[in-house]
Design an enzyme around this catalytic site. Structure first.
Site, PDB file in Angstrom:
ATOM      1  N   HIS A  13      11.920  81.324  99.626  1.00 21.43           N
ATOM      2  CA  HIS A  13      11.287  80.678  98.454  1.00 21.43           C
ATOM      3  C   HIS A  13      11.491  79.177  98.606  1.00 21.43           C
ATOM      4  O   HIS A  13      12.555  78.645  98.317  1.00 21.43           O
ATOM      5  CB  HIS A  13      11.930  81.173  97.149  1.00 21.43           C
ATOM      6  CG  HIS A  13      11.278  80.617  95.920  1.00 21.43           C
ATOM      7  ND1 HIS A  13      10.879  81.408  94.858  1.00 21.43           N
ATOM      8  CD2 HIS A  13      10.952  79.342  95.556  1.00 21.43           C
ATOM      9  CE1 HIS A  13      10.344  80.663  93.922  1.00 21.43           C
ATOM     10  NE2 HIS A  13      10.391  79.386  94.307  1.00 21.43           N
ATOM     11  N   HIS A  15       9.661  75.133  98.295  1.00 17.87           N
ATOM     12  CA  HIS A  15       8.598  74.198  97.920  1.00 17.87           C
ATOM     13  C   HIS A  15       8.579  73.078  98.948  1.00 17.87           C
ATOM     14  O   HIS A  15       9.525  72.299  99.031  1.00 17.87           O
ATOM     15  CB  HIS A  15       8.844  73.619  96.522  1.00 17.87           C
ATOM     16  CG  HIS A  15       8.853  74.678  95.470  1.00 17.87           C
ATOM     17  ND1 HIS A  15       7.701  75.075  94.810  1.00 17.87           N
ATOM     18  CD2 HIS A  15       9.847  75.464  94.982  1.00 17.87           C
ATOM     19  CE1 HIS A  15       8.002  76.049  93.956  1.00 17.87           C
ATOM     20  NE2 HIS A  15       9.299  76.308  94.046  1.00 17.87           N
ATOM     21  N   ASN A  41       2.341  76.192  94.634  1.00 19.62           N
ATOM     22  CA  ASN A  41       2.070  75.420  93.403  1.00 19.62           C
ATOM     23  C   ASN A  41       1.818  73.937  93.683  1.00 19.62           C
ATOM     24  O   ASN A  41       2.480  73.059  93.168  1.00 19.62           O
ATOM     25  CB  ASN A  41       3.206  75.600  92.369  1.00 19.62           C
ATOM     26  CG  ASN A  41       4.564  75.122  92.849  1.00 19.62           C
ATOM     27  OD1 ASN A  41       4.842  75.133  94.052  1.00 19.62           O
ATOM     28  ND2 ASN A  41       5.405  74.699  91.923  1.00 19.62           N
ATOM     29  N   LYS A 112       2.000  84.665  94.920  1.00 14.40           N
ATOM     30  CA  LYS A 112       3.014  84.230  93.948  1.00 14.40           C
ATOM     31  C   LYS A 112       2.403  84.130  92.558  1.00 14.40           C
ATOM     32  O   LYS A 112       1.435  83.395  92.353  1.00 14.40           O
ATOM     33  CB  LYS A 112       3.565  82.863  94.377  1.00 14.40           C
ATOM     34  CG  LYS A 112       4.515  82.209  93.379  1.00 14.40           C
ATOM     35  CD  LYS A 112       5.862  82.893  93.314  1.00 14.40           C
ATOM     36  CE  LYS A 112       6.732  82.340  92.187  1.00 14.40           C
ATOM     37  NZ  LYS A 112       7.255  81.015  92.471  1.00 14.40           N
ATOM     38  N   HIS A 151       7.499  84.600  89.287  1.00 10.87           N
ATOM     39  CA  HIS A 151       8.386  83.718  88.517  1.00 10.87           C
ATOM     40  C   HIS A 151       8.557  84.396  87.163  1.00 10.87           C
ATOM     41  O   HIS A 151       7.680  84.320  86.308  1.00 10.87           O
ATOM     42  CB  HIS A 151       7.769  82.319  88.362  1.00 10.87           C
ATOM     43  CG  HIS A 151       8.675  81.366  87.641  1.00 10.87           C
ATOM     44  ND1 HIS A 151       9.179  80.214  88.223  1.00 10.87           N
ATOM     45  CD2 HIS A 151       9.199  81.408  86.393  1.00 10.87           C
ATOM     46  CE1 HIS A 151       9.971  79.601  87.360  1.00 10.87           C
ATOM     47  NE2 HIS A 151       9.995  80.289  86.236  1.00 10.87           N
ATOM     48  N   HIS A 185      14.104  83.947  92.419  1.00  6.75           N
ATOM     49  CA  HIS A 185      15.230  83.135  91.910  1.00  6.75           C
ATOM     50  C   HIS A 185      15.872  83.715  90.651  1.00  6.75           C
ATOM     51  O   HIS A 185      15.889  83.081  89.598  1.00  6.75           O
ATOM     52  CB  HIS A 185      14.810  81.676  91.671  1.00  6.75           C
ATOM     53  CG  HIS A 185      13.481  81.460  91.017  1.00  6.75           C
ATOM     54  ND1 HIS A 185      13.108  82.083  89.845  1.00  6.75           N
ATOM     55  CD2 HIS A 185      12.429  80.686  91.368  1.00  6.75           C
ATOM     56  CE1 HIS A 185      11.895  81.693  89.533  1.00  6.75           C
ATOM     57  NE2 HIS A 185      11.460  80.844  90.431  1.00  6.75           N
ATOM     58  N   ASP A 257      14.563  78.061  96.656  1.00  5.40           N
ATOM     59  CA  ASP A 257      13.823  77.385  95.594  1.00  5.40           C
ATOM     60  C   ASP A 257      14.089  75.877  95.642  1.00  5.40           C
ATOM     61  O   ASP A 257      14.102  75.211  94.611  1.00  5.40           O
ATOM     62  CB  ASP A 257      14.148  77.950  94.202  1.00  5.40           C
ATOM     63  CG  ASP A 257      13.126  77.516  93.149  1.00  5.40           C
ATOM     64  OD1 ASP A 257      12.031  77.057  93.534  1.00  5.40           O
ATOM     65  OD2 ASP A 257      13.435  77.610  91.945  1.00  5.40           O
ATOM     66  N   HIS A 261      11.656  66.531  94.060  1.00  3.31           N
ATOM     67  CA  HIS A 261      10.857  65.612  93.239  1.00  3.31           C
ATOM     68  C   HIS A 261      11.357  64.206  93.561  1.00  3.31           C
ATOM     69  O   HIS A 261      12.554  64.032  93.827  1.00  3.31           O
ATOM     70  CB  HIS A 261      11.082  65.873  91.744  1.00  3.31           C
ATOM     71  CG  HIS A 261      10.554  67.202  91.269  1.00  3.31           C
ATOM     72  ND1 HIS A 261       9.233  67.397  90.903  1.00  3.31           N
ATOM     73  CD2 HIS A 261      11.154  68.400  91.111  1.00  3.31           C
ATOM     74  CE1 HIS A 261       9.065  68.663  90.531  1.00  3.31           C
ATOM     75  NE2 HIS A 261      10.219  69.298  90.655  1.00  3.31           N
TER      76      HIS A 261
HETATM   77  C1  NCD Z   1       9.777  74.385  90.989  1.00  6.54           C
HETATM   78  C2  NCD Z   1       8.935  73.174  91.395  1.00  6.54           C
HETATM   79  O1  NCD Z   1       9.349  72.039  91.151  1.00  6.54           O
HETATM   80  O2  NCD Z   1       7.879  73.375  91.996  1.00  6.54           O
HETATM   81  N1  NCD Z   1      10.772  73.949  90.053  1.00  6.54           N
HETATM   82  C3  NCD Z   1      11.933  74.574  89.748  1.00  6.54           C
HETATM   83  O3  NCD Z   1      12.637  74.122  88.845  1.00  6.54           O
HETATM   84  N2  NCD Z   1      12.343  75.635  90.406  1.00  6.54           N
HETATM   85  C4  NCD Z   1       8.894  75.449  90.452  1.00  6.54           C
HETATM   86  C5  NCD Z   1       9.582  76.779  90.267  1.00  6.54           C
HETATM   87  O4  NCD Z   1       9.903  77.474  91.237  1.00  6.54           O
HETATM   88  O5  NCD Z   1       9.828  77.141  89.117  1.00  6.54           O
HETATM   89 ZN    ZN Z   2      10.211  77.791  93.077  1.00  9.58          ZN
END
Ligand code: NCD
Ligand code: ZN
Length: 352
Positions: A13, A15, A41, A112, A151, A185, A257, A261
């Site tokens: 998982h 991003h 996403n 997802k 999720h 998660h 996960d 950012h």
């Molecule tokens: C994830 C994201 O920033 O894309 N954020 C998070 O807090 N885990 C999205 C997600 O998996 O919920």
């Molecule tokens: Zn995530």
């Protein structure tokens, strides 16, 4: 000095984002993992075969590049074509017809599902869980053996969102017994208990949810870099997660996960949700499993279970970790990792 070798670590998982962020952080996962399940996403989300293939190519381009700034990535080696890293691609859930799914099945590893608006870039997600409306899609996925990653949070009170979602997992798992459903998660003992209720339910667990509870996020000074969805829960929940992770419960696998950012989006009065752990995940897992005398189970948690659950055969990679202190950088190209500036007890010694 104690050493531990992991074969083909997988992050089920992840991003990786897009554009400059992808170029900056993609190599960090590709360095120490054989592959990762890539979350869809983006803005807009990945919803067509063309978008999926183009995104996969952007990921391969990003991780195939040598790290541009040697100083910031000074423990990162050189990369071959794809950095020895397989991006296992996902589509963003919406109702898809069977013809579309048949055409795209070869190119993806899972789909997802996000409840609409529940987390970062999930506005286009599922609004109400009308299983009859979803039935043709979910039945086609079961037939084509495409797992559904979920999720699992309602829009209720923040600490209850995951536990409230258990009814939906129950309904999904019993209505679609041939569909593999992965509870992403998980953060609660309710979710841990669900695992044994349905043969077709599986779960991923992050490293941060094995380490922190809500107290670490908001019990003292507010820690924006520990704020994520789902929010870390009570110590008893963390202990329930720890137990199944340390035992390498065969229906459970590691999914970081890791959700980067930019620093200014985290250190802000509207803090974005997401903990960035990709570059320190394996080191932290060694710390946790070693502390509990369970290092021998880490291989199953971080690779073997995922290989059997998803039926994947990752690229060879051997990662040797050593019990030697490692100070987490303050930032990786403007993204602040978990435990920035702190020292952790295990480091990566070598990757082959
Ligand atoms: C994830 C994201 O920033 O894309 N954020 C998070 O807090 N885990 C999205 C997600 O998996 O919920
Ligand atoms: Zn995530």
């Amino acid at each position: 000095m104690k050493q531990h070798t992991l074969l083909m670590p997988l992050d089920m998982h992840l991003h990786l984002r897009d554009g400059l962020m992808l170029e900056n952080i993609g190599v960090l996962s590709a360095y120490s993992f054989s592959g990762a399940l890539i979350m869809p996403n983006l803005v807009p989300p990945v919803r067509s075969k063309e978008e999926l293939l183009a995104y996969k190519q952007r990921i391969l381009n990003a991780v195939g590049m040598e790290a541009a700034d040697e100083e910031e990535f000074d423990d990162i080696g050189e990369f071959s074509d794809n950095g020895g890293f397989e991006p296992y691609m996902t589509l963003f859930y919406q109702n898809y017809d069977k013809e579309f799914l048949t055409d795209v099945a070869e190119e993806l590893t899972a789909i997802k599902l996000y409840p609409a608006g529940i987390t970062t870039n999930s506005e286009g997600g599922v609004k109400n869980f009308d299983l009859e409306e979803m039935r043709p899609t979910l039945e086609a996925m079961a037939e084509l053996e495409i797992p559904l990653c979920v999720h699992g949070e309602t829009d209720g009170f923040v600490m209850d969102r995951e536990a409230e979602f258990m009814n939906i997992y129950d309904a999904l798992a019993s209505n679609f017994p041939n569909l593999k459903i992965i509870m992403e998660h998980i953060t609660t003992k309710e979710a841990v208990d669900m695992l044994d209720k349905h043969p077709n339910l599986y779960a991923t667990i992050t490293v941060h949810h094995l380490l922190i509870s809500l107290d670490d996020v908001a019990g003292g000074m507010l820690k924006p870099h520990l704020f994520c969805k789902p929010i870390a829960k009570r110590p008893e929940d963390r202990d329930a997660l720890l137990k199944i992770a340390l035992d390498a419960h065969p229906k459970v696998m590691f999914g970081s996960d890791s959700a980067p950012h930019p620093k200014d989006k985290k250190e802000s009065c509207g803090c974005a949700a997401g903990v960035f752990t990709a570059p320190i995940a394996l080191q932290l897992l060694c710390v946790i499993f070693d502390k509990h005398g369970k290092l021998d189970n880490l291989q199953a948690f971080v690779s073997d279970n995922a290989q059997s659950i998803y039926g994947i055969c990752p690229e060879f990679k051997e990662v040797t970790l050593i019990q030697e202190e490692f100070t987490v950088p303050e930032s990786y190209k403007g993204v602040v990792p978990m435990y920035a500036g702190e020292t952790i007890g295990w480091s990566i010694e070598d990757v082959d």
